[in-house]
Design an enzyme around this catalytic site. Structure first.
Site, PDB file in Angstrom:
ATOM      1  N   PRO A  10       1.046  -1.080   0.143  1.00 49.18           N
ATOM      2  CA  PRO A  10       0.000   0.462  -0.071  1.00 49.18           C
ATOM      3  C   PRO A  10       0.918   1.449  -0.298  1.00 49.18           C
ATOM      4  CG  PRO A  10      -0.846  -1.802   1.313  1.00 49.18           C
ATOM      5  CD  PRO A  10       0.636  -2.306   0.740  1.00 49.18           C
ATOM      6  N   SER A  31       0.386   5.908   2.394  1.00 50.76           N
ATOM      7  CA  SER A  31       1.354   6.451   2.567  1.00 50.76           C
ATOM      8  C   SER A  31       1.469   8.399   3.025  1.00 50.76           C
ATOM      9  CB  SER A  31       0.872   7.219   1.429  1.00 50.76           C
ATOM     10  OG  SER A  31       0.769   6.151   0.013  1.00 50.76           O
ATOM     11  N   GLY A  76      -7.347   2.981   2.552  1.00 52.83           N
ATOM     12  CA  GLY A  76      -5.819   2.087   2.119  1.00 52.83           C
ATOM     13  C   GLY A  76      -4.365   2.412   1.703  1.00 52.83           C
ATOM     14  N   CYS A  77      -4.053   3.077   0.138  1.00 50.36           N
ATOM     15  CA  CYS A  77      -3.096   2.852  -0.369  1.00 50.36           C
ATOM     16  C   CYS A  77      -2.304   4.877  -0.004  1.00 50.36           C
ATOM     17  CB  CYS A  77      -2.734   2.994  -1.613  1.00 50.36           C
ATOM     18  SG  CYS A  77      -2.804   1.323  -1.739  1.00 50.36           S
ATOM     19  N   VAL A  78      -3.145   5.280   0.615  1.00 53.67           N
ATOM     20  CA  VAL A  78      -3.511   6.923   0.686  1.00 53.67           C
ATOM     21  C   VAL A  78      -2.817   6.651   2.133  1.00 53.67           C
ATOM     22  CG1 VAL A  78      -4.709   8.824   1.072  1.00 53.67           C
ATOM     23  CG2 VAL A  78      -5.206   8.125  -1.072  1.00 53.67           C
TER      24      VAL A  78
END
Length: 209
Positions: free
Chosen positions: A120, A154, A149-151
């Site tokens: 992610p 990060s 998720g990936c946001v």
């Protein structure tokens, strides 16, 4: 919900995060697969992509460092991992797969970093942190998919590396609005500044002035 918010306030969460120049922009996984409700998309992702087009234009106009991320697995699945165990369809995102390509309206330009990842976070196992640090970035705007998720992954890693994340709330999207809204709230309480695009640009232009 108001009682819950008061609990956060009483416990000292949600302090303001002062913004500092220089500024960078990270666009997380706005690829065709996440733009397509039949693949990984849906919810408010299409609107978030549309809202990011002028954000990217503004970043380029201001000379900010711009980075993009894509999920890219090896053609032979040699890097199959826990993420792809949980979401097997991710293995369809290959270097030459149209679903893994960044949407045309946000296509990277020369000089903009594109990181390829199989987890992610856009930071984990990539050169992103070093690339941003080399450019002196202090405040990192974050757009992309998906918010929960990936946001989020990060943003947490950006904070952990010492960057000041600014989640652009109308430029991130999720396939379901409940996780989107819950994660915006949680990131604002713990990890990041959160504001819509136009407010964020005004705040950063005021900072520069």
């Amino acid at each position: 919900m108001h009682a819950e918010i008061r609990t956060y306030e009483r416990q000292g969460f949600g302090a303001a995060l002062p913004l500092k120049a220089p500024v960078g922009l990270l666009i997380v996984d706005f690829v065709n697969g996440f733009a397509d409700p039949a693949v990984f998309g849906g919810g408010n992702i299409p609107q978030a992509i549309a809202n990011t087009v002028p954000l990217l234009a503004a970043a380029r106009e201001r000379g900010w460092a711009v980075a993009h991320s894509r999920i890219v697995y090896a053609d032979d699945d040699a890097d199959h991992n826990i993420f792809s165990v949980k979401v097997p369809g991710m293995l369809g995102l290959k270097e030459q797969s149209p679903a893994s390509a960044i949407v045309p309206q946000l296509a990277p330009r020369a000089g903009e970093l594109v990181v390829r990842k199989t987890v992610p976070s856009a930071f984990f196992g990539t050169s992103l942190a070093a690339w941003l640090a080399q450019r002196g970035v202090q405040t990192l705007l974050v757009a992309g998919a998906v918010t929960s998720g990936c946001v989020r992954a990060s943003v947490v890693d950006a904070m952990s590396w010492g960057f000041r994340p600014l989640v652009v709330s109308d430029c991130v999207g999720d396939r379901a609005l409940g996780p989107h809204e819950a994660n915006l709230f949680d990131m604002q309480q713990k990890y990041a500044a959160v504001m819509p695009r136009d407010e964020a640009l005004r705040a950063l232009d005021g900072l520069a002035a």
